[in-house]
Scaffold this active site. Structure first.
Site, PDB file in Angstrom:
ATOM      1  CB  ALA A  63      -0.853  -0.079   1.177  1.00 45.75           C
ATOM      2  N   GLY A 106       0.505  -5.181   0.290  1.00 50.06           N
ATOM      3  CA  GLY A 106      -0.563  -5.311  -0.476  1.00 50.06           C
ATOM      4  C   GLY A 106      -0.006  -5.896  -1.973  1.00 50.06           C
ATOM      5  CD  GLU A 109      -2.942  -8.040   1.791  1.00 52.29           C
ATOM      6  OE1 GLU A 109      -2.613  -6.923   1.770  1.00 52.29           O
ATOM      7  OE2 GLU A 109      -3.627  -8.344   2.729  1.00 52.29           O
ATOM      8  CD  GLU A 129       0.986  -5.870   5.264  1.00 53.93           C
ATOM      9  OE1 GLU A 129       1.901  -6.840   5.413  1.00 53.93           O
ATOM     10  OE2 GLU A 129       0.311  -6.147   3.991  1.00 53.93           O
TER      11      GLU A 129
HETATM   12  N1  COA Z   1       4.493   3.229  -0.206  1.00 53.11           N
HETATM   13  C1  COA Z   1       5.047   4.669  -0.593  1.00 53.11           C
HETATM   14  N2  COA Z   1       6.320   4.797  -1.047  1.00 53.11           N
HETATM   15  C2  COA Z   1       7.269   3.656  -1.173  1.00 53.11           C
HETATM   16  C3  COA Z   1       6.742   2.396  -0.755  1.00 53.11           C
HETATM   17  C4  COA Z   1       5.473   2.350  -0.119  1.00 53.11           C
HETATM   18  N3  COA Z   1       5.038   1.169   0.224  1.00 53.11           N
HETATM   19  N4  COA Z   1       7.657   1.623  -0.836  1.00 53.11           N
HETATM   20  C5  COA Z   1       8.861   2.109  -1.474  1.00 53.11           C
HETATM   21  N5  COA Z   1       8.331   3.440  -1.600  1.00 53.11           N
HETATM   22  C6  COA Z   1       9.319   4.610  -1.940  1.00 53.11           C
HETATM   23  C7  COA Z   1      10.164   4.909  -0.951  1.00 53.11           C
HETATM   24  O1  COA Z   1       9.843   5.758  -0.055  1.00 53.11           O
HETATM   25  C8  COA Z   1      11.346   5.568  -2.078  1.00 53.11           C
HETATM   26  O2  COA Z   1      10.946   6.856  -2.330  1.00 53.11           O
HETATM   27  P1  COA Z   1      12.112   8.101  -2.335  1.00 53.11           P
HETATM   28  O3  COA Z   1      12.933   7.862  -3.495  1.00 53.11           O
HETATM   29  O4  COA Z   1      11.111   9.081  -2.478  1.00 53.11           O
HETATM   30  O5  COA Z   1      12.523   8.036  -0.935  1.00 53.11           O
HETATM   31  C9  COA Z   1      11.082   4.722  -3.145  1.00 53.11           C
HETATM   32  O6  COA Z   1      10.062   4.202  -3.190  1.00 53.11           O
HETATM   33  C10 COA Z   1      12.241   3.789  -3.328  1.00 53.11           C
HETATM   34  O7  COA Z   1      12.286   2.965  -2.058  1.00 53.11           O
HETATM   35  P2  COA Z   1      13.634   2.883  -1.205  1.00 53.11           P
HETATM   36  O8  COA Z   1      13.209   2.464   0.289  1.00 53.11           O
HETATM   37  O9  COA Z   1      14.449   3.841  -1.326  1.00 53.11           O
HETATM   38  O10 COA Z   1      14.155   1.388  -2.033  1.00 53.11           O
HETATM   39  P3  COA Z   1      15.069   0.214  -1.257  1.00 53.11           P
HETATM   40  O11 COA Z   1      15.371  -0.555  -2.511  1.00 53.11           O
HETATM   41  O12 COA Z   1      16.073   0.820  -0.320  1.00 53.11           O
HETATM   42  O13 COA Z   1      13.970  -0.472  -0.407  1.00 53.11           O
HETATM   43  C11 COA Z   1      11.853  -1.672  -0.108  1.00 53.11           C
HETATM   44  C12 COA Z   1      12.945  -1.437  -0.913  1.00 53.11           C
HETATM   45  C13 COA Z   1      10.572  -2.311  -0.739  1.00 53.11           C
HETATM   46  C14 COA Z   1      12.325  -2.776   0.878  1.00 53.11           C
HETATM   47  C15 COA Z   1      11.457  -0.431   0.762  1.00 53.11           C
HETATM   48  O14 COA Z   1      11.115   0.474   0.157  1.00 53.11           O
HETATM   49  C16 COA Z   1      10.181  -0.786   1.871  1.00 53.11           C
HETATM   50  O15 COA Z   1      10.332  -1.347   2.890  1.00 53.11           O
HETATM   51  N6  COA Z   1       9.119  -0.259   1.403  1.00 53.11           N
HETATM   52  C17 COA Z   1       8.036  -0.489   2.216  1.00 53.11           C
HETATM   53  C18 COA Z   1       7.488  -1.996   2.186  1.00 53.11           C
HETATM   54  C19 COA Z   1       6.199  -2.104   3.107  1.00 53.11           C
HETATM   55  O16 COA Z   1       6.264  -2.035   4.220  1.00 53.11           O
HETATM   56  N7  COA Z   1       4.973  -2.372   2.386  1.00 53.11           N
HETATM   57  C20 COA Z   1       3.851  -2.758   3.273  1.00 53.11           C
HETATM   58  C21 COA Z   1       3.184  -1.342   3.316  1.00 53.11           C
HETATM   59  S1  COA Z   1       1.631  -1.676   4.152  1.00 53.11           S
END
Ligand code: COA
Length: 255
Positions: A63, A106, A109, A129
Site C-alpha cells: 500500500a 498489498g 496480496e 505490515e
Molecule cells: N509506499 C510509498 N512509497 C514507497 C513504498 C510504499 N509502500 N515502498 C517504497 N516506496 C518509495 C520509497 O519511499 C522511496 O521513495 P523516495 O525515493 O522518494 O525516498 C522509493 O519508493 C524507493 O524505495 P527505497 O526504500 O529507497 O528502496 P530500497 O530498495 O532501499 O527498499 C523496500 C525497497 C521495498 C524494501 C522499501 O522501500 C520498503 O520497505 N518499502 C515498504 C514496504 C512495506 O512495508 N510495504 C507494506 C505497506 S502496508
C-alpha cells in the site's frame, strides 16, 4: 497521467503497474485505475487471459505508506477498498501475476488475488505490515495461510520474514520460477497457453478450483460435477472433442 500501462497481444492483455518512483506502491489512484482497466478488459471477449505485472525491480511494494499515514480509518472505509479487491478476485478472465523484485504487503496480496503467480529468481515475497503497526488487510492473513500453511504464514506476518522465489515455489505460493530476464515473457507464455483452451471450460475450471478454498470437499465436488455438465453442454466441448478425433486444432468460440 496514467499509472497503469496496457498492451494487447493477440488473445492476451498485459497490464503493468507504472509508478516506478514509488516501487508501484498501491495508491488509491493506482487501485482505481487498475480495477477499471481489468473490468474493461473483462468485457472484451477477445481477451482470454490477462498478465498483471510491475517492473523488473518491483511488482509492488505494498500500500502507499505516505497515503496511509495521512488517512483516517473512515477515509479508508469511504474509499471502498475491500470492494476493489473483491472486484479483482471476481474477474472471470484468468489473471496471471508476473512477479519480479519486491512483492510486499498489498503487492503480495495483489499477486495472491491473481489465479497463479509466475515469479522471477529475483522475487521477494513478504507481509511486513506489523512493522508499521498495522496488519495485512486485503486477504493476506487468509490467502497466505491457505497457500503456504500456518507455520510459514505466521513467520512471514509476525517476524517480517521474506520468501525468495525458490522458497515461495517450495511452499506452494508460486507456480513457476524463471530467470530474472524472463519474468514477463514466461507469464505471457502461460497466459497464451490458457488463452488457447476452451474459454467456457477455463472459466468453469477456475471457478471450481476457487471452490476448493471456501467449501467442504463434498460441496466442492458437487459444484465441480455441475460445472463439468455445463462445460459438456458448450459448443466449445463439441468442437474440442471433435477436433481431437479429426486430428486438428480446435477453434473455440467461447460458446
Ligand atoms: N509506499 C510509498 N512509497 C514507497 C513504498 C510504499 N509502500 N515502498 C517504497 N516506496 C518509495 C520509497 O519511499 C522511496 O521513495 P523516495 O525515493 O522518494 O525516498 C522509493 O519508493 C524507493 O524505495 P527505497 O526504500 O529507497 O528502496 P530500497 O530498495 O532501499 O527498499 C523496500 C525497497 C521495498 C524494501 C522499501 O522501500 C520498503 O520497505 N518499502 C515498504 C514496504 C512495506 O512495508 N510495504 C507494506 C505497506 S502496508
Amino acid at each position: 497521467m496514467s499509472v497503469v500501462k496496457v498492451e494487447r497481444d493477440g488473445s492476451i492483455a498485459v497490464v503493468l503497474l507504472d509508478r516506478p518512483d514509488q516501487l508501484n506502491a498501491l495508491s488509491d489512484e493506482l487501485m482505481d485505475e487498475l480495477v477499471s482497466t481489468l473490468k474493461e478488459l473483462e468485457r472484451d471477449q477477445a481477451v482470454r487471459a490477462i498478465v498483471l505485472g510491475g517492473s523488473e525491480r518491483a511488482f509492488a511494494a505494498g500500500a502507499d505508506i505516505g497515503e496511509l499515514a495521512q488517512s483516517s480509518a473512515i477515509d479508508l472505509y469511504y474509499q471502498r477498498r475491500i470492494e476493489r479487491w473483491d472486484a479483482i478476485r471476481g474477474l472471470w478472465t484468468p489473471l496471471v501475476a508476473a512477479v519480479s523484485g519486491y512483492c510486499l504487503g498489498g503487492g503480495c496480496e495483489l499477486a495472491m488475488s491473481c489465479d497463479l503467480i509466475v515469479a522471477s529468481e529475483s522475487a521477494e515475497f513478504g507481509q511486513p505490515e506489523t512493522g508499521l503497526g498495522i496488519i495485512p488487510g486485503a486477504g493476506g492473513t487468509q490467502r497466505l495461510t491457505r497457500a503456504v500453511g500456518k507455520a510459514l504464514a505466521m513467520d512471514m506476518i509476525l517476524s517480517g520474514r521474506r520468501l525468495t522465489a525458490r522458497e515461495a515455489l517450495a511452499a506452494g505460493l508460486v507456480a513457476r520460477v524463471v530467470a530474472k530476464e524472463a519474468w514477463l515473457d514466461e507469464a505471457k507464455r502461460v497466459a497464451r497457453a490458457i488463452s488457447e483452451k476452451g474459454p467456457v471450460a477455463t472459466r468453469l475450471a477456475k471457478e471450481s478450483v476457487d471452490r476448493a478454498f471456501d467449501s467442504t470437499l463434498s460441496t466442492g465436488l458437487e459444484a465441480e460435477r455441475r460445472a463439468l455438465y455445463l462445460a459438456f453442454a458448450s459448443e466449445d466441448a463439441e468442437e474440442g472433442l471433435t477436433a481431437f478425433t479429426e486430428k486438428r486444432k480446435p477453434e473455440f468460440k467461447g460458446r
